[in-house]
Each structure stands twice: as C-alpha cells, then as structure tokens.
Design a protein around this motif. Structure first.
Motif, PDB file in Angstrom:
ATOM      1  N   ALA A 125      20.653   1.916  16.532  1.00 51.32           N
ATOM      2  CA  ALA A 125      20.982   2.220  17.928  1.00 51.32           C
ATOM      3  C   ALA A 125      21.261   0.912  18.649  1.00 51.32           C
ATOM      4  CB  ALA A 125      19.828   2.968  18.603  1.00 51.32           C
ATOM      5  N   GLY A 126      22.510   0.715  19.010  1.00 44.93           N
ATOM      6  CA  GLY A 126      22.877  -0.529  19.674  1.00 44.93           C
ATOM      7  C   GLY A 126      22.701  -1.701  18.747  1.00 44.93           C
ATOM      8  N   THR A 127      21.857  -2.630  19.153  1.00 49.30           N
ATOM      9  CA  THR A 127      21.604  -3.816  18.326  1.00 49.30           C
ATOM     10  C   THR A 127      20.306  -3.697  17.535  1.00 49.30           C
ATOM     11  OG1 THR A 127      20.464  -4.911  20.167  1.00 49.30           O
ATOM     12  CG2 THR A 127      22.847  -5.282  19.952  1.00 49.30           C
ATOM     13  N   THR A 128      19.694  -2.523  17.540  1.00 50.50           N
ATOM     14  CA  THR A 128      18.415  -2.323  16.853  1.00 50.50           C
ATOM     15  C   THR A 128      18.617  -1.447  15.622  1.00 50.50           C
ATOM     16  OG1 THR A 128      17.220  -2.475  18.941  1.00 50.50           O
ATOM     17  CG2 THR A 128      16.053  -1.506  17.095  1.00 50.50           C
ATOM     18  N   ALA A 129      17.953  -1.808  14.535  1.00 53.52           N
ATOM     19  CA  ALA A 129      18.022  -1.031  13.295  1.00 53.52           C
ATOM     20  C   ALA A 129      16.614  -0.815  12.757  1.00 53.52           C
ATOM     21  CB  ALA A 129      18.876  -1.746  12.253  1.00 53.52           C
ATOM     22  N   ASP A 130      16.368   0.403  12.276  1.00 53.92           N
ATOM     23  CA  ASP A 130      15.104   0.737  11.611  1.00 53.92           C
ATOM     24  C   ASP A 130      15.334   0.725  10.107  1.00 53.92           C
ATOM     25  OD1 ASP A 130      13.904   0.999  14.043  1.00 53.92           O
ATOM     26  OD2 ASP A 130      13.936   3.184  14.075  1.00 53.92           O
ATOM     27  N   LEU A 131      14.665  -0.181   9.429  1.00 51.70           N
ATOM     28  CA  LEU A 131      14.810  -0.328   7.981  1.00 51.70           C
ATOM     29  C   LEU A 131      13.520   0.088   7.285  1.00 51.70           C
ATOM     30  CD1 LEU A 131      16.495  -3.854   7.955  1.00 51.70           C
ATOM     31  CD2 LEU A 131      17.633  -1.626   7.846  1.00 51.70           C
ATOM     32  N   ARG A 132      13.636   0.983   6.315  1.00 53.17           N
ATOM     33  CA  ARG A 132      12.450   1.387   5.539  1.00 53.17           C
ATOM     34  C   ARG A 132      12.462   0.646   4.206  1.00 53.17           C
ATOM     35  NH1 ARG A 132       8.431   4.755   6.171  1.00 53.17           N
ATOM     36  NH2 ARG A 132       9.432   5.643   8.041  1.00 53.17           N
ATOM     37  N   VAL A 133      11.380  -0.071   3.955  1.00 49.47           N
ATOM     38  CA  VAL A 133      11.267  -0.923   2.772  1.00 49.47           C
ATOM     39  C   VAL A 133      10.451  -0.186   1.698  1.00 49.47           C
ATOM     40  CG1 VAL A 133      10.492  -3.162   1.900  1.00 49.47           C
ATOM     41  CG2 VAL A 133      11.318  -2.944   4.270  1.00 49.47           C
ATOM     42  N   PHE A 134      10.983  -0.130   0.485  1.00 37.85           N
ATOM     43  CA  PHE A 134      10.314   0.515  -0.652  1.00 37.85           C
ATOM     44  C   PHE A 134      10.075  -0.526  -1.739  1.00 37.85           C
ATOM     45  CE2 PHE A 134      12.803   3.763   1.467  1.00 37.85           C
ATOM     46  CZ  PHE A 134      11.949   4.871   1.512  1.00 37.85           C
ATOM     47  N   PHE A 135       8.875  -0.477  -2.338  1.00 40.58           N
ATOM     48  CA  PHE A 135       8.587  -1.371  -3.457  1.00 40.58           C
ATOM     49  C   PHE A 135       7.578  -0.703  -4.378  1.00 40.58           C
ATOM     50  CE2 PHE A 135       5.331  -2.261  -0.364  1.00 40.58           C
ATOM     51  CZ  PHE A 135       4.185  -2.514  -1.101  1.00 40.58           C
ATOM     52  N   TRP A 136       7.607  -1.099  -5.662  1.00 39.10           N
ATOM     53  CA  TRP A 136       6.682  -0.591  -6.670  1.00 39.10           C
ATOM     54  C   TRP A 136       5.717  -1.697  -7.068  1.00 39.10           C
ATOM     55  CZ3 TRP A 136       6.578   4.351  -8.879  1.00 39.10           C
ATOM     56  CH2 TRP A 136       7.628   5.204  -8.507  1.00 39.10           C
ATOM     57  N   THR A 137       4.483  -1.283  -7.374  1.00 31.63           N
ATOM     58  CA  THR A 137       3.479  -2.256  -7.797  1.00 31.63           C
ATOM     59  C   THR A 137       2.521  -1.603  -8.779  1.00 31.63           C
ATOM     60  OG1 THR A 137       1.829  -3.854  -7.013  1.00 31.63           O
ATOM     61  CG2 THR A 137       1.873  -1.706  -5.928  1.00 31.63           C
ATOM     62  N   ASP A 138       1.694  -2.430  -9.421  1.00 30.85           N
ATOM     63  CA  ASP A 138       0.685  -1.939 -10.356  1.00 30.85           C
ATOM     64  C   ASP A 138      -0.402  -1.213  -9.568  1.00 30.85           C
ATOM     65  OD1 ASP A 138      -1.079  -1.467 -12.358  1.00 30.85           O
ATOM     66  OD2 ASP A 138      -1.536  -3.560 -12.799  1.00 30.85           O
ATOM     67  N   ALA A 139      -0.724   0.023 -10.000  1.00 31.79           N
ATOM     68  CA  ALA A 139      -1.657   0.859  -9.233  1.00 31.79           C
ATOM     69  C   ALA A 139      -3.060   0.874  -9.820  1.00 31.79           C
ATOM     70  CB  ALA A 139      -1.123   2.286  -9.167  1.00 31.79           C
ATOM     71  N   GLU A 140      -3.373  -0.013 -10.741  1.00 23.92           N
ATOM     72  CA  GLU A 140      -4.687   0.042 -11.390  1.00 23.92           C
ATOM     73  C   GLU A 140      -5.818  -0.109 -10.375  1.00 23.92           C
ATOM     74  OE1 GLU A 140      -7.225  -2.210 -14.924  1.00 23.92           O
ATOM     75  OE2 GLU A 140      -5.140  -2.746 -14.538  1.00 23.92           O
ATOM     76  N   ASP A 141      -5.686  -1.031  -9.447  1.00 25.55           N
ATOM     77  CA  ASP A 141      -6.678  -1.200  -8.389  1.00 25.55           C
ATOM     78  C   ASP A 141      -6.016  -0.780  -7.081  1.00 25.55           C
ATOM     79  OD1 ASP A 141      -8.587  -1.895  -6.560  1.00 25.55           O
ATOM     80  OD2 ASP A 141      -9.011  -3.852  -7.435  1.00 25.55           O
ATOM     81  N   TYR A 142      -6.205   0.481  -6.707  1.00 21.68           N
ATOM     82  CA  TYR A 142      -5.480   1.008  -5.557  1.00 21.68           C
ATOM     83  C   TYR A 142      -5.904   0.322  -4.269  1.00 21.68           C
ATOM     84  CZ  TYR A 142      -3.753   4.363  -2.129  1.00 21.68           C
ATOM     85  OH  TYR A 142      -3.122   4.944  -1.068  1.00 21.68           O
ATOM     86  N   ARG A 143      -7.200   0.112  -4.109  1.00 18.08           N
ATOM     87  CA  ARG A 143      -7.695  -0.414  -2.837  1.00 18.08           C
ATOM     88  C   ARG A 143      -7.218  -1.843  -2.584  1.00 18.08           C
ATOM     89  NH1 ARG A 143      -9.324   1.228   2.131  1.00 18.08           N
ATOM     90  NH2 ARG A 143     -10.882  -0.137   3.022  1.00 18.08           N
ATOM     91  N   ARG A 144      -7.441  -2.741  -3.552  1.00 19.30           N
ATOM     92  CA  ARG A 144      -7.096  -4.146  -3.347  1.00 19.30           C
ATOM     93  C   ARG A 144      -5.679  -4.449  -3.823  1.00 19.30           C
ATOM     94  NH1 ARG A 144     -11.286  -7.363  -2.111  1.00 19.30           N
ATOM     95  NH2 ARG A 144     -10.146  -9.176  -2.849  1.00 19.30           N
ATOM     96  N   VAL A 146      -3.059  -2.541  -4.209  1.00 21.66           N
ATOM     97  CA  VAL A 146      -1.940  -1.850  -3.570  1.00 21.66           C
ATOM     98  C   VAL A 146      -1.999  -1.965  -2.057  1.00 21.66           C
ATOM     99  CG1 VAL A 146      -0.798   0.377  -3.264  1.00 21.66           C
ATOM    100  CG2 VAL A 146      -1.733  -0.240  -5.503  1.00 21.66           C
ATOM    101  N   LEU A 147      -3.090  -1.531  -1.472  1.00 26.65           N
ATOM    102  CA  LEU A 147      -3.166  -1.504  -0.011  1.00 26.65           C
ATOM    103  C   LEU A 147      -3.152  -2.902   0.594  1.00 26.65           C
ATOM    104  CD1 LEU A 147      -5.738   1.395   0.576  1.00 26.65           C
ATOM    105  CD2 LEU A 147      -3.243   1.475   0.463  1.00 26.65           C
ATOM    106  N   GLU A 148      -3.869  -3.844  -0.029  1.00 28.17           N
ATOM    107  CA  GLU A 148      -3.870  -5.203   0.497  1.00 28.17           C
ATOM    108  C   GLU A 148      -2.513  -5.877   0.293  1.00 28.17           C
ATOM    109  OE1 GLU A 148      -7.099  -7.559  -0.836  1.00 28.17           O
ATOM    110  OE2 GLU A 148      -8.634  -6.290   0.098  1.00 28.17           O
ATOM    111  N   LEU A 149      -1.864  -5.581  -0.838  1.00 32.89           N
ATOM    112  CA  LEU A 149      -0.523  -6.126  -1.066  1.00 32.89           C
ATOM    113  C   LEU A 149       0.451  -5.600  -0.014  1.00 32.89           C
ATOM    114  CD1 LEU A 149       1.612  -7.648  -2.713  1.00 32.89           C
ATOM    115  CD2 LEU A 149       1.840  -5.581  -4.134  1.00 32.89           C
TER     116      LEU A 149
END
Length: 270
Positions: A222-241, A243-246
């Motif tokens: 909209a105008g000069t503003t853009a909403d960008l959604r960023v997607f990335f994959w990571t190792d899920a072995e330790d979900y709390r630290r 994934v979420l911290e990353l």
C-alpha cells in the motif's frame, strides 16, 4: 462368646499354612516380575531405538506376571470362584466397580495403541488441546508431559489417543514464519527488501538452505509500505530453544539488516 472365638482361632490356624504359602507365592511373583521387567526393559532399550515402546512392554510384562501370581495365590486359598461371585452379586458395588474398570481398561488399551502406533517418542515436543511440552513417559494409564514452565502433567492415555495431537519434532524439521512491514521510501521495491532478508538468512547456519530454502512472500503493498512474510526451516529437535529462540533472534536481526540497508521498519509481527 469364648467358644465362638475359639472356633475362629481354630479356623485361622487351619488356614494359616495356606495364607503363608499364598503370601510367599505372591511375594515371589512380585520379585520375579520386578527382576524380569528390569532385565527385559534393559535388553529392549539396547536393541531398540524406541525407548517408549521398550518401557511400555516392560511394564506390561511386570503386571502380567504379578496378575498370574495373584491368581495362583487365590487358587491356593480356594478363592478362585469367590471374587467372581461377589462381583456378580454386588448390585450397586458392581455398577461402581464396572465404571472404574472401564476407565482403567480404556486407558490401558489406549496406552497399548500409543506404544505401538508411536505418534511421539521420548522428548518429542507435542501439543494436546492447549497443552504443549515434552513427552517424558508412557505407562499403563497415563502419558507424562513436562511443559516449558516445568510442570509435569499426567494425561489419561484415552485422552491422548482421542484428541488431535500435534508433534513439532517428529519429522526433525520445522517451518517458522514472521511478518515484517517495510517502508520502502520513494525508490525501493519489495524485491530489494526481499533480497536483503534472504541474503541475511542464507548466512545463518541454523537456517536450512537445501532442500528447504528460506523464502519471502509479499502479502500486501500500500503506497510505499509492503508487508513481507518470511519463511524459514530449521532443526526441530529442541523446539523451545532451537526453534523459538532462533525465530526471536532472526526477527530482531532482520529488522536491523533492513534498517542498515536504508529501510524503515515500523514493526515486526508473527
């Protein structure tokens, strides 16, 4: 009164050898069950990669042997048919006991299905209803979950089996996303901002590059503003630290990278 007490005493002395033999048999059965369960569990854990199934089979073997010992003890005492007749003639008591055993049987069968179907393993991060945490154990009646704030929750196996279960770590990979709003200014385009974001994400070792490379979608402009959604994959072995911290770190750093490239970043949202 004295004669009655004497009669009872004589009957007790007559039954005492059977009582002692039955008690000895039950104690031996419990001892053997514990030993066999420990040995079987250890051997299964060494030969199997599924510690959850190994522990469950060890528990089943233990209780089966104890039940066999109890039945033998009852036969020695001559009570093999008494328990069934009492339960059958108990009326309201049988009704209550029936409901109690229904719950036990339901959770036991659900535990067997969970152990062999294996929708999760030990230390997997799962979500059941609004509860999320690590699976720490599975026994004959309950599944033990430890939430991220340190609470231990014992869930009935039947509930775990019936409810939708989300396993965050079973595949070993997990996709995360967040939304960044960028003020492009007069000359820049969303593609330039996307290039800045992807260039940064490709420099992070924890972010997978192949075969699941990070990507950015333009959600709204909209105008000069853009909403960008960023997607990335990571190792899920330790979900709390792992994934979420990353994700938290990437959100903050992407903001800094965009500002360093001359963009204004009003806010970051998930």
């Amino acid at each position: 009164m004295t004669r009655v007490l004497s009669t009872y005493w004589q009957q007790f002395l007559f039954a005492l050898p059977k009582l002692l033999v039955a008690l000895a048999l039950l104690l031996v059965a419990v001892f053997i069950a514990n030993r066999v369960s420990t040995l079987l569990g250890g051997r299964l854990r060494r030969r199997s990669t599924d510690a959850l199934l190994a522990d469950f089979l060890a528990q089943i073997s233990k209780w089966v042997m104890i039940l066999v010992g109890l039945m033998i003890a009852l036969n020695v005492l001559g009570f093999s048919g008494v328990v069934g007749s009492l339960v059958g003639a108990a009326g309201v008591s049988a009704f209550i006991v029936g409901f109690a055993f229904k719950d036990i049987a339901e959770n036991f069968l659900a535990g067997v299905i969970l152990a062999f179907n294996r929708p999760f393993h030990i230390n997997d991060t799962v979500q059941i209803r609004d509860l999320i945490g690590h699976v720490e154990g599975l026994n004959l009646r309950t599944t033990l979950m430890r939430t991220f704030d340190g609470k231990h929750i014992f869930l009935p196996n039947s509930l775990v089996l019936k409810e939708p279960l989300t396993n965050f770590t079973r595949d070993g990979n997990l996709r995360q996303e967040f939304l960044v709003s960028v003020d492009l200014g007069a000359d820049a385009t969303p593609d330039v901002a996307t290039t800045v974001i992807l260039s940064y994400l490709r420099s992070i070792p924890e972010v997978q590059q192949t075969p699941r490379a990070p990507y950015v979608n333009l959600e709204k402009a909209a105008g000069t503003t853009a909403d960008l959604r960023v997607f990335f994959w990571t190792d899920a072995e330790d979900y709390r630290r792992g994934v979420l911290e990353l994700k938290s770190r990437l959100m903050q750093q992407v903001k800094q990278e965009l500002r360093g490239a001359g963009f204004e970043v009003p806010n970051l949202t998930q």
